[in-house]
Every structure is written in structure tokens, then in C-alpha cells.
Design a protein around this motif. Structure first.
Motif, short mmCIF file in Angstrom:
data_model
loop_
_atom_site.label_atom_id
_atom_site.label_comp_id
_atom_site.label_asym_id
_atom_site.label_seq_id
_atom_site.Cartn_x
_atom_site.Cartn_y
_atom_site.Cartn_z
N ILE A 25 39.75 90.90 32.94
CA ILE A 25 39.54 91.21 31.53
C ILE A 25 38.74 90.09 30.86
O ILE A 25 37.76 90.34 30.15
N ALA A 26 39.16 88.85 31.08
CA ALA A 26 38.48 87.70 30.46
C ALA A 26 37.02 87.64 30.89
O ALA A 26 36.13 87.39 30.07
N LYS A 27 36.77 87.89 32.17
CA LYS A 27 35.40 87.85 32.67
C LYS A 27 34.56 88.97 32.05
O LYS A 27 33.41 88.75 31.66
N ALA A 28 35.12 90.16 31.93
CA ALA A 28 34.40 91.30 31.36
C ALA A 28 34.04 91.04 29.89
O ALA A 28 32.96 91.42 29.44
N PHE A 29 34.94 90.40 29.15
CA PHE A 29 34.69 90.11 27.73
C PHE A 29 33.99 88.76 27.53
O PHE A 29 33.64 88.42 26.41
N ASP A 30 33.82 88.00 28.61
CA ASP A 30 33.20 86.68 28.55
C ASP A 30 33.95 85.75 27.59
O ASP A 30 33.36 85.14 26.70
#
Length: 110
Positions: free
Chosen positions: A17-22
Motif C-alpha cells: 500500500i505504501a509503495k503504491a501511494f508513494d
């Protein structure tokens, strides 16, 4: 904002999730504690596992806080008072952005 996640997955880790939202995982944990609409499951280790519905809610929170500049309190109030209307507008904007991207791709292919 185009978040790329696998559509057939039932659960996403906080790292995905964190990676997708940067953003940092700490921000996702913070939003989880601040917003009642987020209800990730926790596995035996206590790791948060987000459902596709949680991802959609995170997209909405991200849109309100990061893109529109709402305070956390303002975003919470906005979600409680007009969640259906806000979701409808957000979905329309997301679909239009997807169409715009597709049209740009077609134009570049000409």
C-alpha cells in the motif's frame, strides 16, 4: 492519481500500500488509527492486511488530505457528512483521469 495494485488480490500488505501511494508505512498506520472507515485485518503477527475496499478508502483519504489539502479533522468530517457524495465525485474523477490517460496514449500512437 493512478494506484497500481493487482486487482485479483484479496489482501495487500502495508508495504504494498505504501509503495503504491508513494508514502511511508508510518503514514498508512497513522491514517488507520485516525480514520474509522479503514478496517484492515490483522494476521497472527499483528501485521495489517488491507482489503480492496480499504484501498479505495485510502485513495479517498489520500485525495482529500494530500491533493485537496484537507486537515485530518476536516477530512474526517467531510467523510462522515457526505461520504456517498464524496465517493461518487471521487469515482467520477478517477474514471475521467483513466480516460484521459487512455486518450493520450491513443493520440501518441497516431
Amino acid at each position: 492519481m493512478q494506484i497500481e495494485l493487482q486487482p485479483d488480490k484479496r489482501y495487500y500488505s502495508i508495504g504494498e500500500i505504501a509503495k503504491a501511494f508513494d508514502v511511508n508505512t508510518s503514514l498508512i498506520r497513522f491514517w488507520d488509527n485516525e480514520f474509522d472507515i479503514l478496517k484492515p485485518k490483522k494476521n497472527a503477527k499483528g501485521n495489517r492486511m488491507f482489503t480492496p475496499e480499504d484501498v479505495n478508502n485510502l485513495k479517498l483519504i489520500y485525495h482529500l488530505v494530500k491533493e485537496r489539502g484537507f486537515t485530518l479533522e476536516g477530512a474526517r468530517t467531510h467523510l462522515k457528512e457526505g461520504q456517498k457524495k464524496t465517493l461518487d465525485k471521487f469515482e467520477i474523477i478517477s474514471k475521467l483521469e483513466t480516460i484521459k490517460t487512455q486518450l493520450a496514449s491513443i493520440k501518441n500512437g497516431l
